[in-house]
Design an enzyme around this catalytic site. Structure first.
Site, PDB file in Angstrom:
ATOM      1  N   TYR A 137      40.625  86.683   6.284  1.00 23.07           N
ATOM      2  CA  TYR A 137      40.881  87.747   7.247  1.00 23.07           C
ATOM      3  C   TYR A 137      40.304  89.009   6.624  1.00 23.07           C
ATOM      4  O   TYR A 137      40.490  89.251   5.422  1.00 23.07           O
ATOM      5  CB  TYR A 137      42.381  87.953   7.459  1.00 23.07           C
ATOM      6  CG  TYR A 137      43.011  87.049   8.490  1.00 23.07           C
ATOM      7  CD1 TYR A 137      42.424  86.829   9.737  1.00 23.07           C
ATOM      8  CD2 TYR A 137      44.248  86.439   8.237  1.00 23.07           C
ATOM      9  CE1 TYR A 137      43.037  86.023  10.687  1.00 23.07           C
ATOM     10  CE2 TYR A 137      44.859  85.629   9.182  1.00 23.07           C
ATOM     11  CZ  TYR A 137      44.249  85.429  10.403  1.00 23.07           C
ATOM     12  OH  TYR A 137      44.862  84.636  11.342  1.00 23.07           O
ATOM     13  N   THR A 163      37.625  84.498   9.890  1.00 21.97           N
ATOM     14  CA  THR A 163      38.226  84.455  11.228  1.00 21.97           C
ATOM     15  C   THR A 163      37.937  85.762  11.950  1.00 21.97           C
ATOM     16  O   THR A 163      38.200  86.840  11.420  1.00 21.97           O
ATOM     17  CB  THR A 163      39.747  84.227  11.115  1.00 21.97           C
ATOM     18  OG1 THR A 163      39.957  82.953  10.510  1.00 21.97           O
ATOM     19  CG2 THR A 163      40.420  84.250  12.473  1.00 21.97           C
ATOM     20  N   LYS A 259      35.069  81.429  12.250  1.00 27.10           N
ATOM     21  CA  LYS A 259      36.143  80.790  13.028  1.00 27.10           C
ATOM     22  C   LYS A 259      36.591  81.704  14.165  1.00 27.10           C
ATOM     23  O   LYS A 259      36.923  82.872  13.929  1.00 27.10           O
ATOM     24  CB  LYS A 259      37.325  80.486  12.104  1.00 27.10           C
ATOM     25  CG  LYS A 259      38.532  79.892  12.827  1.00 27.10           C
ATOM     26  CD  LYS A 259      39.590  79.434  11.836  1.00 27.10           C
ATOM     27  CE  LYS A 259      40.783  78.818  12.542  1.00 27.10           C
ATOM     28  NZ  LYS A 259      41.685  79.782  13.135  1.00 27.10           N
TER      29      LYS A 259
HETATM   30  C1  FNR Z   1      47.568  79.717  12.743  1.00 28.92           C
HETATM   31  N1  FNR Z   1      46.199  79.971  12.827  1.00 28.92           N
HETATM   32  C2  FNR Z   1      45.585  80.748  11.863  1.00 28.92           C
HETATM   33  N2  FNR Z   1      44.232  80.920  11.871  1.00 28.92           N
HETATM   34  C3  FNR Z   1      43.611  81.632  10.911  1.00 28.92           C
HETATM   35  O1  FNR Z   1      42.387  81.758  10.945  1.00 28.92           O
HETATM   36  N3  FNR Z   1      44.352  82.192   9.899  1.00 28.92           N
HETATM   37  C4  FNR Z   1      45.706  82.072   9.835  1.00 28.92           C
HETATM   38  O2  FNR Z   1      46.345  82.567   8.919  1.00 28.92           O
HETATM   39  C5  FNR Z   1      46.353  81.352  10.860  1.00 28.92           C
HETATM   40  N4  FNR Z   1      47.722  81.204  10.847  1.00 28.92           N
HETATM   41  C6  FNR Z   1      48.318  80.346  11.749  1.00 28.92           C
HETATM   42  C7  FNR Z   1      49.692  80.097  11.635  1.00 28.92           C
HETATM   43  C8  FNR Z   1      50.295  79.194  12.499  1.00 28.92           C
HETATM   44  C9  FNR Z   1      51.761  78.912  12.361  1.00 28.92           C
HETATM   45  C10 FNR Z   1      49.534  78.537  13.491  1.00 28.92           C
HETATM   46  C11 FNR Z   1      50.151  77.524  14.407  1.00 28.92           C
HETATM   47  C12 FNR Z   1      48.184  78.806  13.609  1.00 28.92           C
HETATM   48  C13 FNR Z   1      45.360  79.270  13.833  1.00 28.92           C
HETATM   49  C14 FNR Z   1      44.921  77.907  13.317  1.00 28.92           C
HETATM   50  O3  FNR Z   1      44.003  78.021  12.258  1.00 28.92           O
HETATM   51  C15 FNR Z   1      44.230  77.081  14.424  1.00 28.92           C
HETATM   52  O4  FNR Z   1      43.173  77.808  14.964  1.00 28.92           O
HETATM   53  C16 FNR Z   1      45.204  76.681  15.526  1.00 28.92           C
HETATM   54  O5  FNR Z   1      46.448  76.327  14.993  1.00 28.92           O
HETATM   55  C17 FNR Z   1      44.627  75.522  16.323  1.00 28.92           C
HETATM   56  O6  FNR Z   1      45.414  75.211  17.407  1.00 28.92           O
HETATM   57  P1  FNR Z   1      46.476  74.003  17.417  1.00 28.92           P
HETATM   58  O7  FNR Z   1      45.792  72.779  16.968  1.00 28.92           O
HETATM   59  O8  FNR Z   1      47.571  74.417  16.512  1.00 28.92           O
HETATM   60  O9  FNR Z   1      46.898  73.952  18.851  1.00 28.92           O
END
Ligand code: FNR
Length: 390
Positions: A137, A163, A259
């Site tokens: 990030y 991301t 991402k």
């Molecule tokens: C995330 N996601 C996420 N993405 C990212 O780039 N950095 C992060 O710190 C996080 N943190 C995060 C926490 C939690 C609890 C969730 C559920 C998701 C998004 C993650 O990388 C991913 O894109 C999604 O979870 C994909 O969708 P599904 O498979 O969970 O539906």
């Protein structure tokens, strides 16, 4: 076998693991994982987009030993899966990052550590000898962001996934109502909820309150948001743009992924800048509610890129067959988000292993039943032309 082990062994699907997680976790924690932004239209749309795709099976093909081995970022992977980065996981299970990473390593698939993990870059690299990627990030302070990139390089991470879809924290209304934050600020309601979930509460008491280990001291507390998403959003740089991506490409010597890509023009431009892989994602419906579903964005991006870069996809993957559909739509692999975390929340490392085992088992079966002996041979012809309606 303990009761917990029996429950895990009895879990047949990711939905079963989600149900176990829901029972074990306090509501605020479960909803933080499960929830999406605003009306959760994109959250639901992600699932529907996979469900609406239909496979046109082939028959009379020897599928006695279907192979799902593939190559990801130029290195072998046992299956077309990676673990998506997820921050604040330790709210669900102590050291959940390590638990999921160990499960990924055992399954021969890469693990992506979040900037907002509760395990530091270095601690993870020491503890797990598998394929590790770091998710970046972009913090407001350039020097702090640079430091994270340097640490990931020094610790030997194979790839960096930046991301780009968290220009602000999504409006996750379940979290706003529940007042979930990290480090946790415990209200009387949270304490009561904890008491109603004693196995979770005892674990947390033993482990101590989780912290964001990677960014300790780097997050401003002033005006910190009331929820995790808001707090993270307030500390990220919404001005980050194409010039900054070019600079990051120059600084990071290994594989670079972006991402949160959904538009084919963005994808084309990233490829022309030397980005190695595009990660099609809408953050699991947690950011812009109304964003296009990942499985719908994917084929357009694959067409635009025309094989010049690798493609990953996530958001809504809950069944092994989703990986087969994603391969047919142009992705090299799918990233597992909540599915893995539901597993870890249900039973730590064993639960995360169960989640991966369920998905790979379902994929192997879908390959047999669709007449697919080799995952690398899958093309769009496997799918019916248009997704079904409704
Ligand atoms: C995330 N996601 C996420 N993405 C990212 O780039 N950095 C992060 O710190 C996080 N943190 C995060 C926490 C939690 C609890 C969730 C559920 C998701 C998004 C993650 O990388 C991913 O894109 C999604 O979870 C994909 O969708 P599904 O498979 O969970 O539906």
């Amino acid at each position: 076998m303990s009761l917990a082990e029996q429950a895990l062994a009895g879990a047949l699907s990711i939905a079963d693991l989600r149900r176990i997680a829901r029972r074990r976790l306090p509501r605020a924690v479960f909803e933080f994982i499960d929830g999406g932004a605003e009306d959760e239209l994109t959250l639901a749309g992600n699932r529907r987009a996979f469900e609406r795709r239909r496979i046109v099976r082939r028959v009379l093909i020897d599928v006695s030993e279907p192979s799902m081995r593939t190559s990801l970022l130029g290195a072998p992977a046992a299956a077309p899966f990676v673990i998506a980065p997820m921050g604040s996981c330790a709210l669900a299970w102590p050291e959940a990052d390590l638990a999921i990473a160990r499960a990924a390593c055992a399954a021969g698939i890469p693990y992506t550590l979040s900037t907002m993990s509760t395990t530091s870059i270095e601690r993870m690299a020491k503890a797990v000898q598998g394929r590790l990627w770091f998710q970046l990030y972009v913090l407001r302070e350039q020097a702090s962001t640079d430091k994270l990139v340097e640490r990931a390089a020094a610790a030997g991470y194979e790839a960096l996934a930046v991301t780009v879809d968290l220009q602000a924290g999504g409006k996750r209304e379940r979290d706003l109502r529940n007042g979930i934050s990290l480090p946790p600020k415990m209200s009387a309601r949270h304490v009561l909820d904890g008491m109603l979930h004693p196995s979770w509460a005892l674990q947390m008491l033993r482990a101590g309150l989780p912290q964001f280990e990677n960014v300790r001291g780097l997050l401003g507390d002033e005006g910190a948001g009331p929820t995790i998403a808001a707090r993270v959003g307030q500390n990220l740089n919404p001005a980050w743009n194409w010039d900054d991506l070019a600079r990051l490409r120059d600084r990071w010597p290994r594989k670079l992924l972006v991402k949160g890509v959904e538009h084919p023009d963005d994808a084309r431009r990233m490829v022309s800048m030397g980005v190695d892989a595009l990660w099609v994602s809408n953050h699991g419906g947690r950011q812009l509610d109304g964003a296009i579903a990942s499985a719908d964005a994917l084929p357009r991006i694959a067409d635009a890129v025309g094989g010049k870069a690798e493609i990953l996809v996530d958001s809504g993957v809950r069944r092994g067959i989703d990986a087969l559909k994603a391969r047919a739509l142009g992705a090299g692999a799918v990233a597992i988000g909540r599915a893995a975390l539901f597993g870890a929340a249900a039973g730590g490392e064993a639960g995360a292993r169960r989640a991966i085992e369920i998905l790979t088992g379902e994929l192997a079966l879908a390959m047999k039943l669709s007449g697919t002996p080799d995952i690398d041979s899958v093309g769009r012809a496997l799918l019916d032309g248009e997704p079904t309606q409704g």
